[in-house]
Design a protein around this motif. Structure first.
Motif, PDB file in Angstrom:
ATOM      1  N   GLY A 295      15.132 -50.850 -22.012  1.00  0.00           N
ATOM      2  CA  GLY A 295      16.037 -50.731 -23.148  1.00  0.00           C
ATOM      3  C   GLY A 295      16.394 -52.031 -23.827  1.00  0.00           C
ATOM      4  O   GLY A 295      17.350 -52.072 -24.624  1.00  0.00           O
ATOM      5  N   VAL A 296      15.653 -53.097 -23.562  1.00  0.00           N
ATOM      6  CA  VAL A 296      15.993 -54.398 -24.134  1.00  0.00           C
ATOM      7  C   VAL A 296      15.960 -54.349 -25.667  1.00  0.00           C
ATOM      8  O   VAL A 296      15.067 -53.746 -26.269  1.00  0.00           O
ATOM      9  CB  VAL A 296      15.054 -55.499 -23.612  1.00  0.00           C
ATOM     10  CG1 VAL A 296      13.616 -55.275 -24.072  1.00  0.00           C
ATOM     11  CG2 VAL A 296      15.552 -56.879 -24.017  1.00  0.00           C
ATOM     12  N   ALA A 297      16.965 -54.972 -26.292  1.00  0.00           N
ATOM     13  CA  ALA A 297      17.003 -55.135 -27.744  1.00  0.00           C
ATOM     14  C   ALA A 297      16.667 -56.590 -28.054  1.00  0.00           C
ATOM     15  O   ALA A 297      17.295 -57.499 -27.515  1.00  0.00           O
ATOM     16  CB  ALA A 297      18.377 -54.780 -28.290  1.00  0.00           C
ATOM     17  N   ASP A 327      13.909 -55.118 -32.849  1.00  0.00           N
ATOM     18  CA  ASP A 327      15.125 -54.383 -33.174  1.00  0.00           C
ATOM     19  C   ASP A 327      15.852 -55.007 -34.353  1.00  0.00           C
ATOM     20  O   ASP A 327      16.412 -54.294 -35.195  1.00  0.00           O
ATOM     21  CB  ASP A 327      16.042 -54.338 -31.947  1.00  0.00           C
ATOM     22  CG  ASP A 327      15.384 -53.623 -30.788  1.00  0.00           C
ATOM     23  OD1 ASP A 327      15.578 -52.408 -30.660  1.00  0.00           O
ATOM     24  OD2 ASP A 327      14.660 -54.288 -30.015  1.00  0.00           O
ATOM     25  N   ARG A 328      15.887 -56.310 -34.411  1.00  0.00           N
ATOM     26  CA  ARG A 328      16.539 -57.029 -35.510  1.00  0.00           C
ATOM     27  C   ARG A 328      15.651 -58.204 -35.903  1.00  0.00           C
ATOM     28  O   ARG A 328      15.081 -58.866 -35.035  1.00  0.00           O
ATOM     29  CB  ARG A 328      17.903 -57.580 -35.112  1.00  0.00           C
ATOM     30  CG  ARG A 328      18.702 -56.719 -34.170  1.00  0.00           C
ATOM     31  CD  ARG A 328      19.432 -55.614 -34.874  1.00  0.00           C
ATOM     32  NE  ARG A 328      20.202 -54.807 -33.943  1.00  0.00           N
ATOM     33  CZ  ARG A 328      20.768 -53.660 -34.248  1.00  0.00           C
ATOM     34  NH1 ARG A 328      20.661 -53.186 -35.461  1.00  0.00           N
ATOM     35  NH2 ARG A 328      21.460 -52.972 -33.352  1.00  0.00           N
ATOM     36  N   VAL A 329      15.574 -58.479 -37.212  1.00  0.00           N
ATOM     37  CA  VAL A 329      14.795 -59.628 -37.683  1.00  0.00           C
ATOM     38  C   VAL A 329      15.552 -60.290 -38.839  1.00  0.00           C
ATOM     39  O   VAL A 329      16.000 -59.619 -39.767  1.00  0.00           O
ATOM     40  CB  VAL A 329      13.393 -59.210 -38.166  1.00  0.00           C
ATOM     41  CG1 VAL A 329      12.641 -60.433 -38.711  1.00  0.00           C
ATOM     42  CG2 VAL A 329      12.590 -58.576 -37.040  1.00  0.00           C
ATOM     43  N   GLY A 330      15.669 -61.601 -38.758  1.00  0.00           N
ATOM     44  CA  GLY A 330      16.176 -62.379 -39.882  1.00  0.00           C
ATOM     45  C   GLY A 330      15.009 -63.094 -40.544  1.00  0.00           C
ATOM     46  O   GLY A 330      14.201 -63.731 -39.854  1.00  0.00           O
ATOM     47  N   ILE A 331      14.888 -62.958 -41.854  1.00  0.00           N
ATOM     48  CA  ILE A 331      13.801 -63.599 -42.590  1.00  0.00           C
ATOM     49  C   ILE A 331      14.386 -64.717 -43.451  1.00  0.00           C
ATOM     50  O   ILE A 331      15.378 -64.512 -44.160  1.00  0.00           O
ATOM     51  CB  ILE A 331      13.055 -62.596 -43.496  1.00  0.00           C
ATOM     52  CG1 ILE A 331      12.576 -61.386 -42.685  1.00  0.00           C
ATOM     53  CG2 ILE A 331      11.874 -63.282 -44.186  1.00  0.00           C
ATOM     54  CD1 ILE A 331      11.550 -61.703 -41.623  1.00  0.00           C
ATOM     55  N   PHE A 332      13.784 -65.892 -43.392  1.00  0.00           N
ATOM     56  CA  PHE A 332      14.235 -67.032 -44.183  1.00  0.00           C
ATOM     57  C   PHE A 332      13.063 -67.577 -44.988  1.00  0.00           C
ATOM     58  O   PHE A 332      11.936 -67.662 -44.471  1.00  0.00           O
ATOM     59  CB  PHE A 332      14.788 -68.133 -43.284  1.00  0.00           C
ATOM     60  CG  PHE A 332      15.978 -67.708 -42.473  1.00  0.00           C
ATOM     61  CD1 PHE A 332      17.260 -67.879 -42.963  1.00  0.00           C
ATOM     62  CD2 PHE A 332      15.817 -67.128 -41.222  1.00  0.00           C
ATOM     63  CE1 PHE A 332      18.360 -67.480 -42.230  1.00  0.00           C
ATOM     64  CE2 PHE A 332      16.912 -66.727 -40.474  1.00  0.00           C
ATOM     65  CZ  PHE A 332      18.186 -66.901 -40.979  1.00  0.00           C
TER      66      PHE A 332
END
Length: 442
Positions: A295-297, A327-332
């Protein structure tokens, strides 16, 4: 009593510096207030990581400077990364600024206030080798149940695009005893969630103990009875040890949530970034994390438009995101920073190309996030209650282990009348959306 107002910009690491400065000001008999128009002294703790952060910092400084005319402000102090990096330029270009306090001089904030009140214009920029400890006064600016704890300062990775080593100095860890002492004190004040942060959290202890020591620190922290959640943020992939993976997998207090900034995946770009991992290394680590930690995020971040990034390089990154389904991504978009190795590289990518690539990856991640959140439907999660909806009785907003504070989405729980902020409840996920999920209290 003298009154001070504070604005903290940038990352959680900067916020910890703000909290320590708040504590030092308060210990110096200076009242901390929220209303800038009533403050005698205004302090802006700035960020300068990328262009947008610098622009926000400058804009905020100028906004606060207006209170010299419209409020009671007698002095404006600029602290943090922007002051460290552009100290002389700021004093020359912004006559509204009365003092600069660099990243190595936060402990001199009271001295800066005193000098400003005496009509002096001062520049306090010390060597970047300081770090706070458990004995420092600190006023938490986070909710009463959650806190950030900085386990190390600075960075020694020297990625080619990054100014952090210049403005924060080389990597330096706090001793285990110092971190544990601080967490015990926070727990005694009612803190239930500890978010461990550093520029490179998985390197913790390498400078002090000759090896990665994060597992040893975690084993001590989980013994603190009042702490319910321990979350790891900003984990550099190169030093992610099997011991830490095993602890995340087996220790109930350690959130199965990993913030793992990867920045890119194509080997050509990783090499140009001075990253220490290859695509193969990253794929091996990700497979290990998912295989061992049920279940790792996983949250990550990527940079698009790095110098020399071709359509082939970008296609590889897009393909990687589609395969891995983070699960989550930040794009720069790449920011060309003076004094970095990448700033002088050939093949600088046009801004419009960066923006197009940014939007492509964001659109892809929206699809992935919605799919993953829908897959949560029917699961029962522990939720930390963060707010109660006064307009909709019985509805609360909170977070599960899958959401870090400030950067991720929320869990909205229905039929939750009678619960309190800071309480943990169990809820069953009913619907998953792009960023948030809706659940029902059990």
């Amino acid at each position: 009593m003298l009154k001070a107002g504070f604005v903290s910009l940038g990352c959680a690491k900067n916020l910890v510096d703000t909290e320590v400065m708040l504590g030092m000001l308060s210990a110096g008999q200076i009242q901390i207030i929220d209303e800038p128009s009533e403050a005698d002294i205004l302090i802006v703790n700035t960020c300068s990581f990328i262009d947008s952060a610098k622009e926000e910092s400058i804009s905020t400084i100028l906004q606060m400077a207006d209170y010299k005319k419209t409020g009671k402000c007698r002095g404006l102090i600029v602290a943090g990364c922007l002051g460290q990096r552009y100290r002389e330029d700021l004093l020359q270009e912004l006559p509204e600024v009365d003092a600069i306090v660099g990243t190595g001089a936060w402990h001199r904030i009271n001295e800066a206030v005193e000098a400003v009140l005496q009509g002096q214009r001062v520049l306090l920029v010390d060597a970047t080798n300081t770090i706070y400890d458990e004995t420092m006064p600190r006023i938490n600016a986070t909710p009463f149940y959650s806190a950030y704890v900085k386990v190390a300062e600075g960075c020694s990775n020297c990625c080619s695009y990054c100014v952090i080593p210049q403005v924060r100095g080389s990597f330096r860890s706090r001793p285990v005893e110092s971190v544990v002492g601080e967490v015990r004190a926070l727990a005694a004040r009612g803190i239930k969630e500890i978010n461990l942060i550093a520029q490179d959290t998985t390197s913790y202890g390498r400078d002090l103990y000759g090896k990665a020591y994060l597992d040893t620190l975690l084993k001590e922290l989980v013994k603190i009875e009042e702490i319910v959640w321990i979350r790891l943020l900003y984990c550099y992939p190169n030093y992610f040890t099997d011991e830490v993976i095993e602890l995340i997998a087996t220790e109930p207090k350690i959130c199965k949530y990993i913030d793992l900034p990867l920045q890119h995946v194509h080997d050509d770009i990783l090499k140009a970034m001075y990253r220490k991992d290859s695509r193969s290394d990253l794929e091996t680590l990700l497979a290990k994390l998912r295989q061992r930690i049920a279940g790792v995020a996983i949250r990550t971040s990527f940079i698009v438009g790095f110098p020399g990034e071709t359509e082939e390089h970008f296609a590889a990154l897009k393909e990687f995101m589609a395969e891995q389904k983070f699960d989550r991504v930040g794009i720069f978009t790449y920011s060309r920073e003076d004094g970095t190795a990448a700033a002088t590289l050939p093949g600088q990518v046009p801004e419009e190309v960066k923006e197009e690539r940014y939007h492509q990856l964001m659109a892809l991640q929206c699809q992935i996030s919605e799919e993953l959140n829908r897959n949560l439907e029917g699961q029962v999660l522990d939720i930390l209650v963060e707010s109660i909806d006064e307009q909709t009785p019985g509805t609360i907003a909170g977070r599960s282990y899958r959401e870090a504070p400030d950067v991720d989405g929320k869990v909205f729980v229905e039929n939750a009348a009678g619960v309190k902020v800071g309480q943990f409840i169990k809820a069953k996920v009913a619907q998953g959306f792009t960023y948030d999920v809706v659940a029902e209290k059990l």
